[in-house]
Design an enzyme around this catalytic site. Structure first.
Site, PDB file in Angstrom:
ATOM      1  N   ASP A 207      35.905  32.868  39.488  1.00  0.00           N
ATOM      2  CA  ASP A 207      37.232  33.264  39.032  1.00  0.00           C
ATOM      3  C   ASP A 207      37.248  32.902  37.547  1.00  0.00           C
ATOM      4  O   ASP A 207      37.606  31.793  37.166  1.00  0.00           O
ATOM      5  CB  ASP A 207      38.314  32.528  39.814  1.00  0.00           C
ATOM      6  CG  ASP A 207      39.698  33.016  39.446  1.00  0.00           C
ATOM      7  OD1 ASP A 207      39.962  34.226  39.587  1.00  0.00           O
ATOM      8  OD2 ASP A 207      40.521  32.192  39.005  1.00  0.00           O
ATOM      9  N   CYS A 260      42.181  37.484  36.047  1.00  0.00           N
ATOM     10  CA  CYS A 260      43.596  37.859  36.030  1.00  0.00           C
ATOM     11  C   CYS A 260      43.884  38.646  34.756  1.00  0.00           C
ATOM     12  O   CYS A 260      44.857  38.374  34.055  1.00  0.00           O
ATOM     13  CB  CYS A 260      44.491  36.634  36.157  1.00  0.00           C
ATOM     14  SG  CYS A 260      44.192  35.344  34.933  1.00  0.00           S
TER      15      CYS A 260
END
Length: 337
Positions: A207, A260
């Site tokens: 991530d 993100c």
């Protein structure tokens, strides 16, 4: 467990350079099906969500605890462990204080679900702080096996360790290394005298540190310091981390890459680079949300056709933050089968 590293060359997330006059979200108009709805959603506050920590309790007990305190909640359809709280954080509630609940954005819970680790496996979370996904991975393996939560930023490790302890995650080991040069040597090689040692992970989650465009709903200032220079700089770091994750995962093992951000430079371009540089392939993954496929062309650059298996998540599709997720399998099809 805390496993320190040797020297680290640099932090994994460089500081943004000077502010650009460009509207960061405007550049994605060609990619979004309904740009007006996209912009409207991006300007709305983000719903507050908690994850039930099944290491310490069950979903039923957590809901009952909220009911007893009169805290309203709404189950998330695709993940019963997630609850939307219309009145905001339950930080002063009994359930939260005792580690039954953990605040985690809805779409942030997706990468660990896509990785789907199994009890007893060894999993690497390459950029782990502050620990929401690390502790989620520990819950998914029933707190057995091993989750190595790594972060290059020493200052952020305290949050990672605090969350792991508060949520009762005994399977988590914390390391402080530059993920691009991560060494498995502290864990050794398996021998009769060291049955728990290993030199490859079963699965890995990257991530990645990113430009954070997709977090603008919970952090309206996220775009204030946006620059194209930062996007280009952080994409190089992302490529290095993902390459190392593939190298550190066993043949047939799986690696999930997520960000993100909406920038293809940080998403499809990173996947394209790693597909060319390492022995791995992209595979379809089940994502129980409305998504758009990865893009194969952006500003004159063409990417491997298989990046279409990746998932782009825009705020207006599911009333979440923005996100990107993809799954790779290490090695060729015969090894992975």
């Amino acid at each position: 467990m805390f496993v320190p590293s040797g020297d680290r060359s640099e932090t994994e997330k460089p500081a943004p350079t000077k502010r650009s006059d460009m509207d960061p979200l405007e550049r994605y108009r060609p990619l979004v099906d309904d740009y007006e709805a996209f912009r409207e959603a991006a300007n709305r506050p983000l719903p507050y969500v908690v994850r039930v920590n099944t290491i310490k309790t069950t979903v039923e007990r957590a809901r009952a605890a909220l009911d007893e305190e009169g805290i309203a909640y709404e189950p998330v359809d695709w993940n019963p462990r997630l609850l939307k709280l219309p009145d905001g954080s339950p930080g002063d509630s009994w359930a939260y204080f005792h580690g039954w609940l953990h605040g985690q954005e809805e779409v942030s819970a997706l990468p660990a679900r896509v990785l789907d680790p199994q009890p007893g496996e060894r999993v690497w979370d390459a950029a782990a702080a502050p620990g929401s996904k690390t502790t989620q991975l520990a819950a998914l393996i029933d707190d057995t096996g091993l989750v190595v939560g790594n972060d290059s930023n020493l200052g952020r490790l305290s949050a990672l360790r605090h969350n792991a302890e508060r949520l009762g995650c005994t399977s988590v080991a914390v390391t402080n290394q530059d993920a691009r040069n991560f060494s498995v040597k502290p864990f050794g090689s398996e021998t009769p005298d060291r049955p728990g040692a290993f030199d490859h992970f079963d699965r890995a989650l990257v991530d990645a540190p990113c430009s954070c465009e997709g977090t603008c709903r919970k952090n309206p200032g996220a775009l204030d310091d946006w620059t194209m220079e930062h996007v280009e700089s952080v994409s190089g770091i992302q490529k290095g981390i993902l390459r190392r994750a593939v190298q550190a995962t066993k043949p047939g093992g799986e690696v999930v890459y997520s960000t993100c951000t909406f920038a293809p430079e940080e998403n499809e371009a990173v996947l394209d680079h790693v597909l060319d540089a390492e022995d791995c392939r992209l595979v379809d993954c089940d994502v129980p949300l409305e998504t758009a496929p990865g893009v194969t062309e952006w500003e004159g650059e063409r990417f491997d056709e298989s990046v279409q298996t990746a998932h782009r998540i825009y705020p207006h599709q599911n009333d979440t933050g923005g996100f990107f997720v993809a799954k790779l399998v290490v090695g060729d099809e015969e090894v992975a089968a």
